[in-house]
Scaffold this motif. Structure first.
Motif, short mmCIF file in Angstrom:
data_model
loop_
_atom_site.label_atom_id
_atom_site.label_comp_id
_atom_site.label_asym_id
_atom_site.label_seq_id
_atom_site.Cartn_x
_atom_site.Cartn_y
_atom_site.Cartn_z
N GLY A 135 70.34 14.68 -51.25
CA GLY A 135 71.56 14.56 -51.89
C GLY A 135 71.77 15.05 -53.42
N VAL A 136 70.93 16.11 -53.91
CA VAL A 136 70.98 16.43 -55.22
C VAL A 136 71.27 17.88 -55.32
CG1 VAL A 136 69.76 14.65 -55.99
CG2 VAL A 136 68.69 16.53 -55.46
N PRO A 137 71.58 18.37 -56.38
CA PRO A 137 71.83 20.07 -56.52
C PRO A 137 70.40 20.51 -56.67
CG PRO A 137 73.34 18.93 -58.11
CD PRO A 137 72.20 17.76 -57.61
N VAL A 138 70.35 21.91 -55.98
CA VAL A 138 68.93 22.47 -56.00
C VAL A 138 68.31 22.69 -57.36
CG1 VAL A 138 68.07 24.85 -55.67
CG2 VAL A 138 69.76 23.98 -54.08
N GLU A 139 69.10 22.63 -58.63
CA GLU A 139 68.43 22.76 -59.80
C GLU A 139 67.90 21.38 -60.23
OE1 GLU A 139 71.63 23.59 -59.14
OE2 GLU A 139 71.54 25.76 -59.12
N GLU A 140 68.33 20.25 -59.58
CA GLU A 140 67.53 18.93 -60.00
C GLU A 140 66.40 18.58 -58.95
OE1 GLU A 140 70.68 16.13 -60.30
OE2 GLU A 140 72.06 17.39 -61.44
N VAL A 141 66.14 19.66 -58.10
CA VAL A 141 64.91 19.07 -57.25
C VAL A 141 63.77 19.01 -58.03
CG1 VAL A 141 63.70 19.61 -55.18
CG2 VAL A 141 66.13 20.06 -55.33
N HIS A 142 63.11 17.91 -58.25
CA HIS A 142 61.69 17.78 -58.92
C HIS A 142 60.86 16.74 -58.07
CE1 HIS A 142 64.14 19.43 -62.21
NE2 HIS A 142 62.98 19.92 -62.59
N PHE A 143 60.13 17.24 -57.21
CA PHE A 143 59.35 16.42 -56.38
C PHE A 143 58.04 17.03 -55.88
CE2 PHE A 143 63.23 17.78 -54.43
CZ PHE A 143 62.75 18.39 -53.37
N HIS A 144 57.48 16.24 -55.08
CA HIS A 144 56.03 16.60 -54.65
C HIS A 144 56.13 17.83 -53.69
CE1 HIS A 144 52.09 16.56 -52.57
NE2 HIS A 144 52.92 16.38 -51.63
N GLU A 145 57.08 17.81 -52.81
CA GLU A 145 57.00 18.77 -51.85
C GLU A 145 57.33 20.26 -52.48
OE1 GLU A 145 58.21 16.08 -51.52
OE2 GLU A 145 57.63 15.17 -49.75
N VAL A 146 58.00 20.54 -53.53
CA VAL A 146 58.18 21.73 -54.01
C VAL A 146 57.13 22.04 -55.14
CG1 VAL A 146 59.78 23.25 -55.43
CG2 VAL A 146 60.61 22.01 -53.51
N GLY A 147 56.75 21.08 -55.85
CA GLY A 147 55.99 21.29 -57.14
C GLY A 147 54.50 21.30 -56.99
N ALA A 148 54.00 20.60 -55.74
CA ALA A 148 52.62 20.25 -55.69
C ALA A 148 51.78 21.61 -55.77
CB ALA A 148 52.36 19.57 -54.32
N VAL A 149 50.52 21.42 -56.40
CA VAL A 149 49.86 22.72 -56.36
C VAL A 149 49.41 23.50 -55.05
CG1 VAL A 149 47.50 23.41 -57.28
CG2 VAL A 149 48.90 21.75 -58.68
N ASP A 150 49.05 22.69 -54.07
CA ASP A 150 48.69 23.12 -52.95
C ASP A 150 49.97 23.88 -52.36
OD1 ASP A 150 49.96 20.85 -52.49
OD2 ASP A 150 48.71 20.24 -50.75
N SER A 151 51.13 23.52 -52.51
CA SER A 151 52.23 24.17 -51.86
C SER A 151 52.57 25.51 -52.74
CB SER A 151 53.40 23.41 -51.98
OG SER A 151 53.71 22.35 -51.49
N ILE A 152 52.28 25.44 -53.92
CA ILE A 152 52.30 26.87 -54.88
C ILE A 152 51.16 27.85 -54.41
CG2 ILE A 152 52.21 27.67 -57.16
CD1 ILE A 152 53.19 25.24 -58.19
N VAL A 153 49.92 27.26 -54.08
CA VAL A 153 49.10 28.36 -53.86
C VAL A 153 49.05 28.82 -52.47
CG1 VAL A 153 46.46 28.36 -53.49
CG2 VAL A 153 47.26 27.13 -55.38
N ASP A 154 49.78 27.81 -51.36
CA ASP A 154 49.79 28.43 -50.03
C ASP A 154 50.93 29.28 -49.81
OD1 ASP A 154 47.65 26.66 -48.90
OD2 ASP A 154 49.03 25.00 -48.20
#
Length: 421
Positions: A135-154
């Motif tokens: 329930g927040v704007p996309v610009e304010e999404v700061h959490f594990h699911e988007v920012g985790a290192v393994d997600s970035i690498v995958d």
């Protein structure tokens, strides 16, 4: 030449499974390694190995995190909330990154523009789904699911491997999901987790719930499919060029494998002459402007439609309208329908697959005294028909200030002269 990938998601899909399947299909490990070395992110290393899953040899792609960045995504006891002794498992605080930071990271990497575009689309889909869930704007999404290192690498690895294999079409008929609950960064959640459910809904991905207890589709896996899928239908007949198996890490009742299949170039030439299947789409439109219809035609041709035309018709109550007809390949059907729905006011499209008889054809460019001219040559047995291409005729007509008919005859004369030499 376009290449088509078919993904079998009977055991679900995740980021690491997709990378492993693409590597097993022949994606260049050195190209991937070069990109990952340029990634401005620390706290990890990767390992590519062979494993046996359900008795089958498969590729495994692992992102190994240091203690500061490690998570419990593959810890089965954590996913169910407790260890074998009933004690709660402690987790580490992770560095959280938002979408703007992720896009900056992608832009800084050593990868092609096409790969950067794919990775950006995947992250944008994932961020939007997580933003809706919280329930927040996309610009304010700061959490594990988007920012985790393994997600970035995958996700970057998926984009690089797709680009390296030159995949332009991706067929995913259905996603298979488990049931029950799973422990995430935000607590114990029902399956499919909210982010997956949001992606499936927003992108109209077919999903089938199985009897397996556990999460088969990760948010990253769902976002990958949403970003790259171009069709949900396999052609009636196809050749298999190569298969690849990607292994999952979680231990569930199913095999935990993602199979990717590179489809070959259809049928042998002799069989292709006997059977050529196309799809015809049509719909009636009575409340759409001529400008919108014209632009829709442009979009359809740009997307690969074989032919597009409008026919004036009268609908119920004698309302004047237009019938839109589109001829396209079977694998392009969904893409064409999306363009029609997005750019016209129609609410329904009729679809039928049709067989047709076609002559063998080739395009040929000749160097003449009037410059380069292009021709379409159609063959029927020993006979051949030559048709100068429109753009060549139009160029001749403008350059020498002659009529289209005169330019057409001039081009035919040039062809006969050049081919008789």
């Amino acid at each position: 030449m376009s290449r088509t990938l078919y993904l079998e998601c009977y055991s679900g899909i995740s980021g690491d499974m997709t990378v492993a399947a693409l590597l097993d299909l022949g994606a260049d490990e050195c190209v991937l390694e070069r990109t990952l070395k340029s990634l401005p992110v620390k706290g990890y290393d990767t390992r590519i190995s062979r494993v046996v899953k359900s008795g089958l040899d498969a590729c495994d792609f692992a992102v190994n995190l240091d203690k500061e960045h490690e998570n419990q995504d593959h810890n089965m006891e954590y996913l169910h909330g407790h260890d074998s002794h009933g004690h709660k498992i402690q987790t580490h605080h992770h560095e959280h990154r938002g979408l703007p930071e992720i896009l900056e990271i992608i832009h800084a990497c050593d990868m092609t523009d096409r790969a950067k575009g794919t990775a950006s689309r995947i992250f944008e889909i994932l961020a939007k789904a997580e933003a809706e869930a919280h329930g927040v704007p996309v610009e304010e999404v700061h959490f594990h699911e988007v920012g985790a290192v393994d997600s970035i690498v995958d996700i970057l690895s998926v984009a690089v491997c797709l680009d390296n294999l030159d995949i332009t079409e991706v067929i995913v008929p259905v996603l298979y999901e488990g049931r029950g609950t799973v422990r995430c960064q935000h607590g114990i959640l029902p399956i499919p987790v909210p982010a997956v459910a949001n992606i499936v809904a927003a992108h109209r991905l077919p999903i089938k719930i199985t009897g397996i207890e556990g999460e088969l589709i990760t948010p990253t896996g769902a976002a990958i499919v949403a970003a790259i899928r171009t069709s949900d239908r396999l052609p009636d007949r196809f050749m298999i060029e190569r298969t690849g198996l990607g292994a999952g890490k979680r231990q569930y009742e199913g095999p935990g494998l993602l199979r990717g299949i590179l489809l070959g170039e259809d049928l042998p030439e002799k069989e292709s002459e006997e059977k050529d299947v196309i799809c015809k789409l049509e719909c009636n439109i009575d409340d759409c402007s001529g400008e919108a219809l014209g632009l829709t035609m442009d979009y359809l041709f740009e997307a690969g439609a074989r032919d597009v035309h409008y026919t004036p018709v009268y609908m119920k109550k004698n309302r004047p309208a237009y019938q839109l007809n589109v001829i396209c390949s079977v694998t392009d059907t969904q893409k064409m329908e999306q363009i029609i729905f997005a750019n016209t006011t129609t609410i329904g499209i009729r679809r039928v697959e049709m067989q047709r008889s076609v002559l063998k054809r080739e395009l040929k460019t000749l160097e003449t005294s009037f410059g380069k001219l292009r021709y379409k040559i159609c063959r029927a047995g020993e006979q051949s028909k030559v048709y100068p291409e429109y753009e060549s005729i139009a160029c001749l007509s403008r350059q020498y200030k002659i009529s289209y008919t005169e330019a057409y005859q001039l081009a035919l004369t040039c062809y006969k002269k050049e081919t008789e030499l």
